[in-house]
Design an enzyme around this catalytic site. Sequence first.
Site, PDB file in Angstrom:
ATOM      1  N   HIS A   1     103.376 -37.062 114.735  1.00  0.00           N
ATOM      2  CA  HIS A   1     102.042 -36.724 115.231  1.00  0.00           C
ATOM      3  C   HIS A   1     101.894 -35.204 115.242  1.00  0.00           C
ATOM      4  O   HIS A   1     102.773 -34.500 115.742  1.00  0.00           O
ATOM      5  CB  HIS A   1     101.840 -37.205 116.671  1.00  0.00           C
ATOM      6  CG  HIS A   1     101.867 -38.690 116.850  1.00  0.00           C
ATOM      7  ND1 HIS A   1     100.717 -39.436 117.003  1.00  0.00           N
ATOM      8  CD2 HIS A   1     102.889 -39.573 116.918  1.00  0.00           C
ATOM      9  CE1 HIS A   1     101.041 -40.711 117.175  1.00  0.00           C
ATOM     10  NE2 HIS A   1     102.350 -40.823 117.118  1.00  0.00           N
TER      11      HIS A   1
ATOM     12  N   HIS B   1     106.768 -47.385 110.989  1.00  0.00           N
ATOM     13  CA  HIS B   1     106.971 -46.565 109.784  1.00  0.00           C
ATOM     14  C   HIS B   1     106.939 -45.130 110.298  1.00  0.00           C
ATOM     15  O   HIS B   1     105.909 -44.694 110.833  1.00  0.00           O
ATOM     16  CB  HIS B   1     105.835 -46.863 108.789  1.00  0.00           C
ATOM     17  CG  HIS B   1     105.852 -46.081 107.503  1.00  0.00           C
ATOM     18  ND1 HIS B   1     105.715 -46.697 106.261  1.00  0.00           N
ATOM     19  CD2 HIS B   1     105.943 -44.764 107.249  1.00  0.00           C
ATOM     20  CE1 HIS B   1     105.736 -45.779 105.305  1.00  0.00           C
ATOM     21  NE2 HIS B   1     105.867 -44.587 105.882  1.00  0.00           N
TER      22      HIS B   1
ATOM     23  N   HIS C   1     106.567 -41.503 111.550  1.00  0.00           N
ATOM     24  CA  HIS C   1     105.460 -40.560 111.392  1.00  0.00           C
ATOM     25  C   HIS C   1     105.572 -39.485 112.461  1.00  0.00           C
ATOM     26  O   HIS C   1     106.024 -39.739 113.576  1.00  0.00           O
ATOM     27  CB  HIS C   1     104.098 -41.274 111.493  1.00  0.00           C
ATOM     28  CG  HIS C   1     103.970 -42.156 112.687  1.00  0.00           C
ATOM     29  ND1 HIS C   1     104.520 -43.425 112.729  1.00  0.00           N
ATOM     30  CD2 HIS C   1     103.395 -41.965 113.900  1.00  0.00           C
ATOM     31  CE1 HIS C   1     104.279 -43.968 113.904  1.00  0.00           C
ATOM     32  NE2 HIS C   1     103.599 -43.108 114.639  1.00  0.00           N
TER      33      HIS C   1
ATOM     34  N   ASP D   1      94.554 -39.540 112.517  1.00  0.00           N
ATOM     35  CA  ASP D   1      94.783 -40.672 113.411  1.00  0.00           C
ATOM     36  C   ASP D   1      93.438 -41.330 113.722  1.00  0.00           C
ATOM     37  O   ASP D   1      92.445 -40.649 113.997  1.00  0.00           O
ATOM     38  CB  ASP D   1      95.463 -40.215 114.702  1.00  0.00           C
ATOM     39  CG  ASP D   1      96.072 -41.376 115.469  1.00  0.00           C
ATOM     40  OD1 ASP D   1      97.305 -41.437 115.592  1.00  0.00           O
ATOM     41  OD2 ASP D   1      95.299 -42.240 115.944  1.00  0.00           O
TER      42      ASP D   1
ATOM     43  N   CYS E   1     103.694 -53.637 106.479  1.00  0.00           N
ATOM     44  CA  CYS E   1     103.652 -52.338 107.158  1.00  0.00           C
ATOM     45  C   CYS E   1     102.309 -51.646 106.915  1.00  0.00           C
ATOM     46  O   CYS E   1     101.920 -51.383 105.772  1.00  0.00           O
ATOM     47  CB  CYS E   1     104.795 -51.458 106.679  1.00  0.00           C
ATOM     48  SG  CYS E   1     104.711 -49.795 107.346  1.00  0.00           S
TER      49      CYS E   1
ATOM     50  N   HIS F   1     109.029 -46.305 102.830  1.00  0.00           N
ATOM     51  CA  HIS F   1     109.188 -46.840 104.185  1.00  0.00           C
ATOM     52  C   HIS F   1     110.541 -46.509 104.800  1.00  0.00           C
ATOM     53  O   HIS F   1     111.584 -46.801 104.225  1.00  0.00           O
ATOM     54  CB  HIS F   1     109.014 -48.367 104.198  1.00  0.00           C
ATOM     55  CG  HIS F   1     109.103 -48.930 105.584  1.00  0.00           C
ATOM     56  ND1 HIS F   1     107.996 -49.122 106.371  1.00  0.00           N
ATOM     57  CD2 HIS F   1     110.170 -49.270 106.359  1.00  0.00           C
ATOM     58  CE1 HIS F   1     108.371 -49.575 107.555  1.00  0.00           C
ATOM     59  NE2 HIS F   1     109.693 -49.679 107.567  1.00  0.00           N
TER      60      HIS F   1
ATOM     61  N   CYS G   1     102.663 -48.297 105.025  1.00  0.00           N
ATOM     62  CA  CYS G   1     102.960 -48.513 103.597  1.00  0.00           C
ATOM     63  C   CYS G   1     101.666 -48.837 102.854  1.00  0.00           C
ATOM     64  O   CYS G   1     101.428 -48.345 101.745  1.00  0.00           O
ATOM     65  CB  CYS G   1     103.962 -49.644 103.408  1.00  0.00           C
ATOM     66  SG  CYS G   1     105.686 -49.187 103.668  1.00  0.00           S
TER      67      CYS G   1
ATOM     68  N   GLY H   1     107.607 -45.451 122.784  1.00  0.00           N
ATOM     69  CA  GLY H   1     106.164 -45.556 122.585  1.00  0.00           C
ATOM     70  C   GLY H   1     105.730 -45.713 121.143  1.00  0.00           C
ATOM     71  O   GLY H   1     104.551 -45.534 120.822  1.00  0.00           O
TER      72      GLY H   1
ATOM     73  N   ASN I   1     107.304 -40.474 118.358  1.00  0.00           N
ATOM     74  CA  ASN I   1     107.613 -41.598 119.230  1.00  0.00           C
ATOM     75  C   ASN I   1     108.574 -42.523 118.478  1.00  0.00           C
ATOM     76  O   ASN I   1     108.333 -42.855 117.318  1.00  0.00           O
ATOM     77  CB  ASN I   1     106.332 -42.356 119.593  1.00  0.00           C
ATOM     78  CG  ASN I   1     105.355 -41.497 120.367  1.00  0.00           C
ATOM     79  OD1 ASN I   1     105.757 -40.681 121.187  1.00  0.00           O
ATOM     80  ND2 ASN I   1     104.061 -41.675 120.105  1.00  0.00           N
TER      81      ASN I   1
HETATM   82  P1  AMP Z   1     102.870 -44.452 117.465  1.00  0.00           P
HETATM   83  O1  AMP Z   1     102.297 -45.183 118.649  1.00  0.00           O
HETATM   84  O2  AMP Z   1     103.612 -43.204 117.803  1.00  0.00           O
HETATM   85  O3  AMP Z   1     103.673 -45.409 116.593  1.00  0.00           O
HETATM   86  O4  AMP Z   1     101.639 -43.945 116.614  1.00  0.00           O
HETATM   87  C1  AMP Z   1     100.853 -44.809 115.854  1.00  0.00           C
HETATM   88  C2  AMP Z   1      99.539 -44.113 115.663  1.00  0.00           C
HETATM   89  O5  AMP Z   1      98.891 -44.727 114.564  1.00  0.00           O
HETATM   90  C3  AMP Z   1      98.592 -44.217 116.856  1.00  0.00           C
HETATM   91  O6  AMP Z   1      98.259 -42.913 117.309  1.00  0.00           O
HETATM   92  C4  AMP Z   1      97.387 -44.965 116.306  1.00  0.00           C
HETATM   93  O7  AMP Z   1      96.168 -44.477 116.820  1.00  0.00           O
HETATM   94  C5  AMP Z   1      97.513 -44.699 114.817  1.00  0.00           C
HETATM   95  N1  AMP Z   1      96.912 -45.690 113.941  1.00  0.00           N
HETATM   96  C6  AMP Z   1      96.957 -47.030 114.070  1.00  0.00           C
HETATM   97  N2  AMP Z   1      96.303 -47.614 113.047  1.00  0.00           N
HETATM   98  C7  AMP Z   1      95.821 -46.612 112.261  1.00  0.00           C
HETATM   99  C8  AMP Z   1      95.058 -46.572 111.067  1.00  0.00           C
HETATM  100  N3  AMP Z   1      94.650 -47.691 110.451  1.00  0.00           N
HETATM  101  N4  AMP Z   1      94.739 -45.357 110.549  1.00  0.00           N
HETATM  102  C9  AMP Z   1      95.146 -44.228 111.161  1.00  0.00           C
HETATM  103  N5  AMP Z   1      95.890 -44.204 112.285  1.00  0.00           N
HETATM  104  C10 AMP Z   1      96.213 -45.384 112.839  1.00  0.00           C
HETATM  105 ZN    ZN Z   2     106.017 -48.710 105.914  1.00  0.00          ZN
END
Ligand code: AMP
Ligand code: ZN
Length: 115
Positions: free
Chosen positions: A103, A99, A101, A31, A5, A47, A8, A94, A88
């Site tokens: 936004h 994991h 989160h 992000d 993950c 997680h 994680c 989407g 999401n």
């Molecule tokens: P979601 O599509 O709602 O699962 O959001 C995942 C978010 O994680 C997206 O907005 C990506 O731009 C962001 N993301 C992916 N990899 C990383 C990373 N290494 N560091 C920070 N954000 C990331």
């Molecule tokens: Zn995780």
Amino acid sequence: MMDDCLFCKIAKGEIPAKIVHRSGDVIAIEDVNPQAPVHLLVMPVEHYDTLFGVVSAGQESALVHRLIEVASTLGEQRGSGGYRLVVNTGDEGGQTVGHVHIHVLAGRRMTWPPG
Ligand code: AMP
Ligand code: ZN
């Protein structure tokens, strides 16, 4: 900890990220592909796949509160007249990182409906 993950690994410091908040069981990062001038991700250190996963864990209502507390506080602090919180969930929702989160989007006028 889930071995594969991404978040994680970020929470454990194994992959670098711009951490803007860390308090016990919750972290917030910038992000990497921001969709607004302010785009943060608030997540539990532990997680869980989804918000429903946290709720289903039963005794974790304090964690839900903490996630929303940190996300809304960051929105209040970094937004300038408003902000948007988005979770999401699942493939159709989407979600691309499995994991949970929240936004935090701010710094521009949001549109509705979302894409
Ligand atoms: P979601 O599509 O709602 O699962 O959001 C995942 C978010 O994680 C997206 O907005 C990506 O731009 C962001 N993301 C992916 N990899 C990383 C990373 N290494 N560091 C920070 N954000 C990331
Ligand atoms: Zn995780």
